[in-house]
Motif scaffolding. Structure first.
Motif, short mmCIF file in Angstrom:
data_model
loop_
_atom_site.label_atom_id
_atom_site.label_comp_id
_atom_site.label_asym_id
_atom_site.label_seq_id
_atom_site.Cartn_x
_atom_site.Cartn_y
_atom_site.Cartn_z
N VAL A 47 0.85 -1.19 0.00
CA VAL A 47 0.00 0.00 0.00
C VAL A 47 0.89 1.24 0.00
N VAL A 48 0.44 2.25 -0.75
CA VAL A 48 1.06 3.58 -0.72
C VAL A 48 -0.04 4.58 -0.38
N SER A 49 0.36 5.65 0.27
CA SER A 49 -0.58 6.69 0.68
C SER A 49 -0.24 7.97 -0.07
N ILE A 50 -1.22 8.50 -0.81
CA ILE A 50 -1.01 9.69 -1.64
C ILE A 50 -1.94 10.80 -1.19
N ASP A 51 -1.38 11.96 -0.93
CA ASP A 51 -2.16 13.14 -0.54
C ASP A 51 -3.15 13.49 -1.65
N LYS A 52 -4.36 13.86 -1.27
CA LYS A 52 -5.38 14.22 -2.26
C LYS A 52 -4.98 15.42 -3.11
N LYS A 53 -4.04 16.25 -2.63
CA LYS A 53 -3.58 17.42 -3.40
C LYS A 53 -2.42 17.09 -4.34
N SER A 54 -1.91 15.87 -4.28
CA SER A 54 -0.77 15.49 -5.10
C SER A 54 -1.16 15.39 -6.57
N ARG A 55 -0.27 15.85 -7.43
CA ARG A 55 -0.49 15.73 -8.88
C ARG A 55 -0.44 14.28 -9.34
N LEU A 56 0.24 13.42 -8.56
CA LEU A 56 0.35 12.02 -8.94
C LEU A 56 -0.96 11.25 -8.74
N LEU A 57 -1.80 11.74 -7.87
CA LEU A 57 -3.04 11.05 -7.53
C LEU A 57 -3.88 10.72 -8.77
N GLU A 58 -4.19 11.71 -9.55
CA GLU A 58 -5.04 11.51 -10.73
C GLU A 58 -4.35 10.61 -11.75
N LYS A 59 -3.03 10.67 -11.81
CA LYS A 59 -2.30 9.85 -12.78
C LYS A 59 -2.37 8.37 -12.40
N ILE A 60 -2.29 8.07 -11.10
CA ILE A 60 -2.43 6.67 -10.68
C ILE A 60 -3.88 6.22 -10.86
N HIS A 61 -4.83 7.09 -10.60
CA HIS A 61 -6.24 6.76 -10.86
C HIS A 61 -6.40 6.34 -12.32
N LYS A 62 -5.75 7.07 -13.21
CA LYS A 62 -5.91 6.81 -14.64
C LYS A 62 -5.13 5.58 -15.10
N SER A 63 -3.88 5.45 -14.67
CA SER A 63 -3.04 4.34 -15.15
C SER A 63 -3.36 3.01 -14.49
N LYS A 64 -3.84 3.07 -13.22
CA LYS A 64 -4.13 1.87 -12.43
C LYS A 64 -2.88 1.02 -12.18
N LYS A 65 -1.70 1.66 -12.28
CA LYS A 65 -0.42 0.99 -12.06
C LYS A 65 0.52 1.97 -11.38
N TYR A 66 1.46 1.42 -10.63
CA TYR A 66 2.54 2.26 -10.11
C TYR A 66 3.78 1.42 -9.84
N GLY A 67 4.90 2.10 -9.81
CA GLY A 67 6.17 1.48 -9.47
C GLY A 67 6.66 2.05 -8.15
N ILE A 68 7.41 1.25 -7.43
CA ILE A 68 8.03 1.69 -6.19
C ILE A 68 9.53 1.49 -6.33
N SER A 69 10.30 2.51 -5.97
CA SER A 69 11.75 2.41 -5.91
C SER A 69 12.16 2.74 -4.48
N ILE A 70 12.72 1.77 -3.77
CA ILE A 70 13.24 2.02 -2.42
C ILE A 70 14.67 2.49 -2.61
N LEU A 71 14.95 3.71 -2.15
CA LEU A 71 16.21 4.37 -2.46
C LEU A 71 17.37 3.88 -1.61
N SER A 72 18.54 3.87 -2.24
CA SER A 72 19.78 3.56 -1.55
C SER A 72 20.35 4.86 -0.96
N GLU A 73 21.33 4.70 -0.07
CA GLU A 73 21.93 5.87 0.57
C GLU A 73 22.58 6.82 -0.45
N ALA A 74 22.89 6.33 -1.64
CA ALA A 74 23.51 7.17 -2.67
C ALA A 74 22.47 7.93 -3.50
#
Length: 159
Positions: A47-74
């Motif tokens: 699960v990911v939590s997206i603020d209702k004011k985020s620009r990404l929200l509508e894009k995920i609604h439309k695409s119905k897909k998302y990627g997650i990248s867990i960042l390294s210290e670099a």
């Protein structure tokens, strides 16, 4: 309690940093988030939590897909870019996993199909079924008490 007090209190929970990405008609969008968690092993859900004011929200609604990248210290700069802390244009290198853009050399990348969404206060929770993943070696970028950290520094502080 006010929102700032609550936010500061939640900052005492050390988290990793993720960048959530999606794509619409070849246009890649993303945002930095630490509101991410594993939900289930069977089926494999996160699960990911997206603020209702985020620009990404509508894009995920439309695409119905998302990627997650867990960042390294670099990869602190990537976190800052997708959090809007760096305003000037920077080059971002993407890989693809399950057809979804993810950040190159992240510790972990996941591709997910949205299977459910739930309104939770001022956020929308997107439950995603993991369709593919890739694991790399390295140390995570950590966020604690409003600052970026890495495990080596945290280990030294504990000594």
């Amino acid at each position: 309690m006010d929102s700032r007090t609550f936010r500061n209190a939640m900052g005492t929970f050390a988290t990793g940093i993720t960048v959530i990405t999606t794509e619409i008609n070849g246009d890649v969008s993303g945002m930095t988030a630490n509101a991410f968690m594993s939900v289930s092993l069977e089926p494999k859900l996160i699960v990911v939590s997206i603020d209702k004011k985020s620009r990404l929200l509508e894009k995920i609604h439309k695409s119905k897909k998302y990627g997650i990248s867990i960042l390294s210290e670099a990869q602190q700069e990537y976190s800052m870019i997708f959090a809007g802390q760096i305003k000037e244009k920077r080059e971002v290198e993407f890989d693809r996993i399950g057809g979804i853009p993810v950040l190159k050399e992240a510790l972990l990348t996941l591709s997910c199909n949205v299977v459910a969404e739930h309104e939770a206060g001022d956020h929308i929770l997107f439950i995603g079924e993991v369709t593919d993943l890739n694991i790399n070696k390295g140390e995570p970028l950590v966020f604690y008490n409003g600052k970026y950290r890495n495990l080596k520094v945290l280990e030294e502080l504990a000594l």
